[in-house]
Scaffold this active site. Structure first.
Site, mmCIF file in Angstrom:
data_model
loop_
_atom_site.group_PDB
_atom_site.id
_atom_site.type_symbol
_atom_site.label_atom_id
_atom_site.label_comp_id
_atom_site.label_asym_id
_atom_site.label_seq_id
_atom_site.Cartn_x
_atom_site.Cartn_y
_atom_site.Cartn_z
ATOM 1 C CD GLU A 93 1.768 -5.094 3.670
ATOM 2 O OE1 GLU A 93 1.436 -3.896 3.576
ATOM 3 O OE2 GLU A 93 1.308 -5.985 2.964
ATOM 4 C CB CYS A 114 5.825 -13.195 3.482
ATOM 5 S SG CYS A 114 6.309 -11.823 2.455
ATOM 6 C CB CYS A 121 10.528 -0.128 -0.804
ATOM 7 S SG CYS A 121 11.920 -0.802 -1.737
ATOM 8 C CB CYS A 125 9.381 -1.663 -8.436
ATOM 9 S SG CYS A 125 11.027 -2.251 -8.017
ATOM 10 C CB CYS A 128 6.076 -2.488 -5.995
ATOM 11 S SG CYS A 128 6.231 -3.020 -4.285
ATOM 12 C CB CYS A 342 4.846 -6.828 -1.853
ATOM 13 S SG CYS A 342 6.123 -5.674 -1.753
HETATM 14 N N1 SAH Z 1 12.352 -5.679 -2.485
HETATM 15 C C1 SAH Z 1 12.526 -7.078 -2.667
HETATM 16 C C2 SAH Z 1 11.742 -7.863 -1.660
HETATM 17 C C3 SAH Z 1 10.243 -7.721 -1.792
HETATM 18 S S1 SAH Z 1 9.661 -9.178 -2.488
HETATM 19 C C4 SAH Z 1 12.181 -7.458 -4.061
HETATM 20 O O1 SAH Z 1 11.609 -6.661 -4.771
HETATM 21 O O2 SAH Z 1 12.522 -8.582 -4.451
HETATM 22 C C5 SAH Z 1 8.085 -8.759 -3.023
HETATM 23 C C6 SAH Z 1 7.807 -9.406 -4.350
HETATM 24 O O3 SAH Z 1 6.464 -9.083 -4.730
HETATM 25 C C7 SAH Z 1 8.743 -8.857 -5.416
HETATM 26 O O4 SAH Z 1 9.091 -9.862 -6.328
HETATM 27 C C8 SAH Z 1 7.832 -7.840 -6.052
HETATM 28 O O5 SAH Z 1 8.284 -7.506 -7.312
HETATM 29 C C9 SAH Z 1 6.507 -8.530 -6.016
HETATM 30 N N2 SAH Z 1 5.366 -7.623 -6.207
HETATM 31 C C10 SAH Z 1 5.283 -6.325 -5.888
HETATM 32 N N3 SAH Z 1 4.079 -5.820 -6.235
HETATM 33 C C11 SAH Z 1 3.400 -6.857 -6.795
HETATM 34 C C12 SAH Z 1 2.113 -6.980 -7.359
HETATM 35 N N4 SAH Z 1 1.292 -5.957 -7.394
HETATM 36 N N5 SAH Z 1 1.730 -8.194 -7.854
HETATM 37 C C13 SAH Z 1 2.557 -9.260 -7.773
HETATM 38 N N6 SAH Z 1 3.790 -9.200 -7.247
HETATM 39 C C14 SAH Z 1 4.210 -8.015 -6.763
HETATM 40 FE FE1 SF4 Z 2 10.876 -2.196 -3.232
HETATM 41 FE FE2 SF4 Z 2 8.594 -3.198 -4.148
HETATM 42 FE FE3 SF4 Z 2 10.641 -2.816 -5.812
HETATM 43 FE FE4 SF4 Z 2 10.796 -4.771 -3.970
HETATM 44 S S1 SF4 Z 2 9.343 -4.645 -5.667
HETATM 45 S S2 SF4 Z 2 12.368 -3.250 -4.496
HETATM 46 S S3 SF4 Z 2 9.645 -3.821 -2.281
HETATM 47 S S4 SF4 Z 2 9.510 -1.198 -4.698
#
Ligand code: SAH
Ligand code: SF4
Length: 359
Positions: A93, A114, A121, A125, A128, A342
């Site tokens: 995506e 983006c 991944c 986290c 996420c 994301c």
């Molecule tokens: N893996 C990298 C790149 C992905 S960036 C990273 O984590 O930085 C995607 C961004 O969206 C990250 O800052 C992540 O923490 C954030 N994100 C993930 N799930 C989210 C959610 N449910 N609401 C808001 N931000 C979210």
């Molecule tokens: Fe991976 Fe989502 Fe954590 Fe970024 S925020 S490192 S995409 S699990």
């Protein structure tokens, strides 16, 4: 899948090495890149100023391919999210973010994309959607670049700003990322300035060290989301391996070499990281790193327990950071309806495929 590599995944250096090995000159490499990136042809046959033997050589070793666009959500003047299908069936995506209206009322020409760097991944986290199904694989350089080409087809405009904030941890796919960055920034490629590219990392310290040594002035965003090990340990497993005592010096090392400051991304999650005390811990880190802070009220993910704090609580967190003279912005993701956070769109689609509906 065809074994031939994508011509759109060749850096100038790699293409030149290939062509000189086959007895061609540097000038020919420049001509080929000019056809691919300026004239945007999609066959070798169309490269009319090349000798037939060179066209044949290229066709024997390379190919053109753009991934199939399987879904587009949103409309032309809003955030548009799309899913593309890779040749192995993997879904990726990407999000097109249109220009905001500038303060003087004029619409800027900025088109931000983006992009994802991996399918899924590995970092898991807890909040996420991208991490929920684990890592399937890295995206190749051609697949990273393919997202830009698909976006330009959908938007009917050139992309001029790129953020690596889609699925995946870009710094753990460093070699493919580095080649993609070369193609994106090269003036014989997409020619997007390094300062219009942002890489976001969750704090993968070995990758940050490689990035510190990377010669271009790419911007850096760090998904901090917690300003103490206690909070980060709770929501980001990466912190167990690389806690703040390692992450912060790695960020300082990155800044030192290039006179750039990172942006700290901080999702506000109710009762997890949204207290006045959390704000003061965040201020301390931002001061040390001379960083900007970007607050993002959490976007709920189907099946996960985390909630967005009230608007009032978000605002008072922002005010506390602002009062400490840290440059701070708060960005609301407006796209709950199009699964804007994301990895959510792919997650839904994978769940549909497997017969388990998330709603
Ligand atoms: N893996 C990298 C790149 C992905 S960036 C990273 O984590 O930085 C995607 C961004 O969206 C990250 O800052 C992540 O923490 C954030 N994100 C993930 N799930 C989210 C959610 N449910 N609401 C808001 N931000 C979210
Ligand atoms: Fe991976 Fe989502 Fe954590 Fe970024 S925020 S490192 S995409 S699990």
């Amino acid at each position: 899948m065809s074994p031939l590599t994508l011509i759109t995944a060749q850096t100038e250096e790699k293409l030149l090495a290939f062509l000189t090995e086959h007895g061609h000159t540097k000038f020919r490499a420049q001509q080929v890149l000019d056809w691919v990136w300026r004239k945007r042809v999609t066959t070798f046959d169309a490269m009319s100023n090349l000798p037939p033997a060179l066209k044949n050589l290229l066709a024997e070793h390379f190919r053109f391919h753009t991934p199939e666009i399987v879904e587009i959500h949103g409309s032309a003047d809003t955030t548009r999210k799309f899913l593309t299908k890779m040749e192995d069936g993997s879904l990726v995506e990407s999000v097109i973010i249109p220009a905001a209206v500038a303060e003087n009322g004029e619409k800027s020409e900025r088109v931000t994309l983006c992009v994802s760097s991996q399918v899924g991944c590995a970092f898991g986290c807890k909040f996420c959607a991208s991490g929920l199904l684990g890592l399937k694989r890295h995206l190749t350089t051609g697949e990273i670049i393919g997202q830009i080409l698909s976006a330009e087809t959908i938007a009917e405009k050139r992309v001029n700003n790129i953020v690596f904030m889609g699925m995946g941890e870009p710094l753990s796919n460093f070699d493919n990322l580095a080649d993609a960055l070369e193609i994106i920034t090269s003036h014989r490629g997409l020619e997007i300035g390094a300062r219009h590219i942002t890489i976001s990392t969750s704090g993968f310290v070995p990758g940050l060290k490689k990035l510190a040594a990377y010669p271009r002035q790419i911007r850096l965003a760090v998904s901090l989301h917690g300003a103490t090990d206690e909070v980060r340990d709770q929501i980001m497993p990466v912190n167990k391996k690389w806690p703040l005592s390692q992450l912060i010096p790695a960020l300082e090392e990155w800044s030192r070499g290039r006179n750039q400051m990172p942006t700290l991304e901080y999702i506000l999650i109710r009762d997890i990281n949204d207290s006045p005390k959390d704000a003061s811990h965040l201020v301390r880190i931002a001061k040390r790193l001379h960083a900007k802070v970007n607050l993002i009220p959490y976007n709920t993910v189907e099946g996960l327990p985390w909630k967005r704090p009230t608007e009032e609580r978000c605002r008072s967190f922002r005010d506390a950071v602002h009062k400490a003279r840290i440059p701070v912005t708060m960005r609301y993701e407006k796209g709950h309806d199009i699964n804007a956070a994301c990895g959510q769109l792919r997650l839904r689609k994978e769940q549909e495929k497997n017969g388990s509906t998330p709603r």
